[in-house]
Design a protein around this motif. Structure first.
Motif, PDB file in Angstrom:
ATOM      1  N   GLN A  54      55.778  42.893  34.297  1.00 42.48           N
ATOM      2  CA  GLN A  54      54.608  43.739  34.144  1.00 42.48           C
ATOM      3  C   GLN A  54      53.865  43.866  35.467  1.00 42.48           C
ATOM      4  OE1 GLN A  54      52.327  41.936  31.077  1.00 42.48           O
ATOM      5  NE2 GLN A  54      53.754  42.486  29.469  1.00 42.48           N
ATOM      6  N   LEU A  55      53.253  45.023  35.656  1.00 43.83           N
ATOM      7  CA  LEU A  55      52.484  45.252  36.874  1.00 43.83           C
ATOM      8  C   LEU A  55      51.126  44.572  36.769  1.00 43.83           C
ATOM      9  CD1 LEU A  55      53.222  49.045  37.334  1.00 43.83           C
ATOM     10  CD2 LEU A  55      54.288  47.133  38.524  1.00 43.83           C
ATOM     11  N   GLU A  56      50.577  44.207  37.904  1.00 46.59           N
ATOM     12  CA  GLU A  56      49.252  43.596  37.933  1.00 46.59           C
ATOM     13  C   GLU A  56      48.202  44.654  37.608  1.00 46.59           C
ATOM     14  OE1 GLU A  56      48.439  41.361  41.401  1.00 46.59           O
ATOM     15  OE2 GLU A  56      50.416  40.453  41.432  1.00 46.59           O
ATOM     16  N   PRO A  57      47.018  44.252  37.123  1.00 45.21           N
ATOM     17  CA  PRO A  57      45.971  45.225  36.801  1.00 45.21           C
ATOM     18  C   PRO A  57      45.562  46.037  38.026  1.00 45.21           C
ATOM     19  CG  PRO A  57      45.373  43.031  36.040  1.00 45.21           C
ATOM     20  CD  PRO A  57      46.617  42.888  36.840  1.00 45.21           C
ATOM     21  N   CYS A  58      45.122  47.237  37.771  1.00 49.22           N
ATOM     22  CA  CYS A  58      44.665  48.117  38.835  1.00 49.22           C
ATOM     23  C   CYS A  58      43.448  47.498  39.534  1.00 49.22           C
ATOM     24  CB  CYS A  58      44.297  49.472  38.242  1.00 49.22           C
ATOM     25  SG  CYS A  58      43.699  50.654  39.439  1.00 49.22           S
ATOM     26  N   ALA A  59      43.354  47.650  40.853  1.00 49.25           N
ATOM     27  CA  ALA A  59      42.250  47.058  41.614  1.00 49.25           C
ATOM     28  C   ALA A  59      41.190  48.085  41.995  1.00 49.25           C
ATOM     29  CB  ALA A  59      42.801  46.398  42.873  1.00 49.25           C
ATOM     30  N   CYS A  60      41.226  49.280  41.416  1.00 48.61           N
ATOM     31  CA  CYS A  60      40.220  50.286  41.763  1.00 48.61           C
ATOM     32  C   CYS A  60      38.869  49.917  41.156  1.00 48.61           C
ATOM     33  CB  CYS A  60      40.671  51.667  41.294  1.00 48.61           C
ATOM     34  SG  CYS A  60      40.540  51.912  39.527  1.00 48.61           S
ATOM     35  N   PRO A  61      37.759  50.458  41.677  1.00 49.93           N
ATOM     36  CA  PRO A  61      36.422  50.107  41.183  1.00 49.93           C
ATOM     37  C   PRO A  61      36.220  50.397  39.687  1.00 49.93           C
ATOM     38  CG  PRO A  61      36.257  51.311  43.229  1.00 49.93           C
ATOM     39  CD  PRO A  61      37.695  51.338  42.831  1.00 49.93           C
ATOM     40  N   VAL A  62      36.845  51.432  39.164  1.00 56.08           N
ATOM     41  CA  VAL A  62      36.683  51.772  37.748  1.00 56.08           C
ATOM     42  C   VAL A  62      37.235  50.667  36.864  1.00 56.08           C
ATOM     43  CG1 VAL A  62      37.375  53.381  35.936  1.00 56.08           C
ATOM     44  CG2 VAL A  62      36.728  54.241  38.182  1.00 56.08           C
ATOM     45  N   HIS A  63      38.387  50.113  37.212  1.00 55.67           N
ATOM     46  CA  HIS A  63      39.034  49.103  36.378  1.00 55.67           C
ATOM     47  C   HIS A  63      38.556  47.676  36.684  1.00 55.67           C
ATOM     48  CE1 HIS A  63      41.916  52.489  35.881  1.00 55.67           C
ATOM     49  NE2 HIS A  63      41.640  52.180  34.633  1.00 55.67           N
ATOM     50  N   ARG A  64      37.868  47.472  37.802  1.00 56.19           N
ATOM     51  CA  ARG A  64      37.302  46.147  38.092  1.00 56.19           C
ATOM     52  C   ARG A  64      35.955  45.960  37.428  1.00 56.19           C
ATOM     53  NH1 ARG A  64      37.498  45.562  44.412  1.00 56.19           N
ATOM     54  NH2 ARG A  64      36.697  47.630  44.130  1.00 56.19           N
ATOM     55  N   ARG A  65      35.381  47.047  36.914  1.00 61.10           N
ATOM     56  CA  ARG A  65      34.079  47.016  36.261  1.00 61.10           C
ATOM     57  C   ARG A  65      34.110  46.057  35.074  1.00 61.10           C
ATOM     58  NH1 ARG A  65      33.412  52.593  34.643  1.00 61.10           N
ATOM     59  NH2 ARG A  65      34.172  51.994  32.625  1.00 61.10           N
ATOM     60  N   ALA A  68      35.863  46.611  31.359  1.00 56.27           N
ATOM     61  CA  ALA A  68      36.879  47.661  31.389  1.00 56.27           C
ATOM     62  C   ALA A  68      38.162  47.162  30.733  1.00 56.27           C
ATOM     63  CB  ALA A  68      37.165  48.072  32.824  1.00 56.27           C
ATOM     64  N   ALA A  69      38.802  48.042  30.004  1.00 51.90           N
ATOM     65  CA  ALA A  69      40.068  47.665  29.346  1.00 51.90           C
ATOM     66  C   ALA A  69      41.156  47.537  30.390  1.00 51.90           C
ATOM     67  CB  ALA A  69      40.439  48.726  28.327  1.00 51.90           C
ATOM     68  N   ARG A  70      42.029  46.574  30.235  1.00 51.22           N
ATOM     69  CA  ARG A  70      43.143  46.401  31.179  1.00 51.22           C
ATOM     70  C   ARG A  70      44.441  46.624  30.495  1.00 51.22           C
ATOM     71  NH1 ARG A  70      42.082  43.479  36.307  1.00 51.22           N
ATOM     72  NH2 ARG A  70      39.869  43.320  36.369  1.00 51.22           N
TER      73      ARG A  70
END
Length: 70
Positions: A54-65, A68-70
């Protein structure tokens, strides 16, 4: 009499599913004959992927909030 569907005239014996890939225009019209055809036999079971791919969670500001659902 068994409860089965009549075999398709275009499908080979022992085939569970046939997928055809077409080219479609932006209007949704098929513009060419099938580009590819894939047949899946009845006994085919795909190999499962290991869980560590599986890929690691996205590191963009929207998904680090927070929250936020991962």
């Amino acid at each position: 009499m068994p409860n089965v569907t009549a075999p398709s005239p275009g499908r080979a014996q022992g085939v569970k599913m046939t997928i055809e890939v077409y080219t479609v225009s932006r209007d949704g019209v098929v513009v060419s004959p099938p580009r590819a055809t894939v047949s899946v036999p009845h006994g085919y079971e795909p190999a499962l992927e290991p869980l560590n791919t599986q890929l690691e969670p996205c590191a963009c500001p929207v998904h680090r909030r927070a929250g936020a659902a991962r």
